[in-house]
Design an enzyme around this catalytic site. Structure first.
Site, short mmCIF file in Angstrom:
data_model
loop_
_atom_site.label_atom_id
_atom_site.label_comp_id
_atom_site.label_asym_id
_atom_site.label_seq_id
_atom_site.Cartn_x
_atom_site.Cartn_y
_atom_site.Cartn_z
N HIS A 127 -16.35 -1.14 -3.46
CA HIS A 127 -16.80 -1.33 -2.08
C HIS A 127 -17.95 -0.34 -1.84
O HIS A 127 -18.00 0.72 -2.49
CB HIS A 127 -15.60 -1.00 -1.18
N LYS A 229 -5.70 -0.88 8.00
CA LYS A 229 -5.40 -1.98 7.07
C LYS A 229 -3.91 -2.03 6.76
O LYS A 229 -3.46 -2.84 5.96
CB LYS A 229 -6.18 -1.79 5.77
N1 PLP Z 1 -12.68 0.41 0.09
C1 PLP Z 1 -12.19 -0.84 0.05
C2 PLP Z 1 -11.73 -1.41 -1.26
C3 PLP Z 1 -12.13 -1.59 1.22
O1 PLP Z 1 -11.67 -2.85 1.18
C4 PLP Z 1 -12.58 -1.01 2.44
C5 PLP Z 1 -12.58 -1.78 3.69
O2 PLP Z 1 -12.83 -2.96 3.72
C6 PLP Z 1 -13.06 0.30 2.41
C7 PLP Z 1 -13.10 0.97 1.22
C8 PLP Z 1 -13.56 0.98 3.65
O3 PLP Z 1 -12.52 1.19 4.54
P1 PLP Z 1 -12.81 1.77 6.01
O4 PLP Z 1 -13.84 0.88 6.60
O5 PLP Z 1 -11.49 1.67 6.69
O6 PLP Z 1 -13.28 3.17 5.84
#
Ligand code: PLP
Length: 413
Positions: A127, A229
């Site tokens: 991500h 989440k």
């Molecule tokens: N990493 C992964 C694999 C994710 O799916 C997400 C959110 O979609 C994130 C990081 C980032 O999470 P946040 O936006 O809650 O910081």
């Protein structure tokens, strides 16, 4: 189709007020939990109680409601520590979410430790939250980034090529991909990092909400996840860090709460984890996340995982019958998280998601904050359906029907 559910999904759904609403005259079908989950009444109630019954700042007051707020805030930390099997609650730092947790490691550890030419090892299935902070650190320090590739056909990391990567200082990888669904062999990757005297950091945003994650068993140095989440409030998340590492690190941000003493010439730091919690923390968020953990524990993470696996298998079986369907990632439900990114012929992902919305179905379309994955898959966007403990097999059937209807509209028959 009469499938036996491993959970009492009707009872679970009764805890989520949002499922009693309609969208365009149809019941809401929420298949976007990988972006953010829904919240049960118990979480909303815990947050309400804090604001209505003992709202006050933590760690500072001597009066009773402030003591109560502090106790509840720290009790939430202990619950989360037990939930991931940390050695101590001192290893649980409250942050805003996965993104902030990864930035904390990047800025408080990597920025200080890395030198020009040092290597940071990531994977191609990250991500953006687990790419961009490292790029910023690399720009600053002159470190280099290497990426472990994934196979574009089965969506798995090419672990047979792992031993090409040597002399790296940190390996940061996703436990479960938010696009491919692939569940990585976290223990193996951590072991590889440690054999190379590197630190192992895990982005567990798509893992902790859906399966039992035991940080001691995995042996990682840091692990990041987000409350929103996993049935908790937005704006709260966790960085787990091994205590020795947290102790030796410098703070990420300066300000109230993270200090022991402040003089005009210098300051000294609070103990961990408070050293990393500058300013008034998200008290309501932490308490809400504690309630979310209680909820998940009561249902059982193993049962949640089994339920999601069964929904995923059902969806994969149904999707395979749809003409023009292209599914990304592993085709075995047991090898993937409860989410499926797909395309149908040349229908644009946004068009498909818009048509599904007309049937009350919420799915996500786009690059899901993972542009490099889409570049490798040679598609600008995918549609993603993601499942959680409150989804049903009937919803999978409704989704399949709705995709078929959309395909017909685009004359894919
Ligand atoms: N990493 C992964 C694999 C994710 O799916 C997400 C959110 O979609 C994130 C990081 C980032 O999470 P946040 O936006 O809650 O910081």
């Amino acid at each position: 189709m009469g499938r036996v559910s491993l959970l009492n999904v009707d009872e679970i759904r009764g805890d989520f007020p949002i499922f009693s609403r309609q969208v365009g005259g149809r019941p809401l079908i929420y298949l976007d939990s990988a972006a953010t989950s829904q919240r049960p009444r118990q979480v909303v109630e815990a947050v309400r109680r804090y604001y209505e019954e003992y709202n006050s700042n933590v760690h500072r007051g001597v009066y009773s409601i402030s003591v109560e707020a502090t106790e509840e805030y720290e009790r939430a930390r202990r619950k989360i520590s037990r939930f991931i099997n940390a050695k101590s609650e001192r290893e649980v730092v409250f942050v805003r979410g996965t993104t902030e947790a990864l930035n904390l490691v990047a800025y408080a550890w990597a920025l200080r430790k890395l030198r020009k030419g040092d290597k940071i090892l990531l994977t191609e299935m990250e991500h953006h939250s687990n790419i961009v902070p490292w790029q910023l650190i690399a720009q600053h320090t002159g470190a280099e980034i290497n990426y472990i590739p994934f196979n574009r056909y089965d969506g798995k990391l090419e672990l047979d090529k792992l031993d090409r990567y040597k002399d790296f200082k940190i390996l940061s990888f996703t436990y479960a991909s938010n696009v491919l669904g692939t569940i990585n062999d976290a223990k193996r990757l951590v072991k590889y990092a440690h054999e190379n005297n590197a630190l192992a950091v895990i982005d567990a945003a798509q893992a902790v909400p859906h399966m039992r994650v035991d940080v001691q068993e995995i042996g990682c140095d840091f692990l990041a996840f987000s409350g929103h989440k996993m049935l908790g409030p937005t704006g709260i998340g966790v960085l787990y860090g091994r205590r020795e590492l947290l102790e030796e690190m410098q703070p990420f941000m300066g300000g109230g709460e993270m200090i022991r003493e402040v003089h005009l010439s210098h300051s000294t730091w609070n103990e961990v984890p408070w050293k990393f919690e500058a300013g008034t923390p998200n008290v309501a968020g932490a308490i809400g996340l504690g309630a979310a953990v209680d909820y998940l524990e009561r249902i059982g993470m193993e049962r949640i995982r089994e339920h999601e696996e069964s929904l995923t298998k059902h969806a994969l079986d149904e999707f395979e019958k749809i003409k023009g369907m292209r599914i990304y990632g592993p085709l075995e439900a047991g090898e993937r998280a409860g989410l499926i990114a797909f395309n149908v012929a040349d229908i644009h992902a946004h068009d498909l998601a818009t048509l599904l919305d007309e049937d009350g179905i919420c799915v996500r379309a786009g690059h899901h904050c993972a542009m490099p994955i889409h570049t490798k898959l040679e598609t600008p966007a995918t549609t993603r359906a993601s499942f959680y403990l409150y989804n049903t097999h009937e919803e999978i059937e409704r989704l399949t029907e709705s995709i078929k209807k959309a395909a017909k509209k685009f004359k894919i028959t």
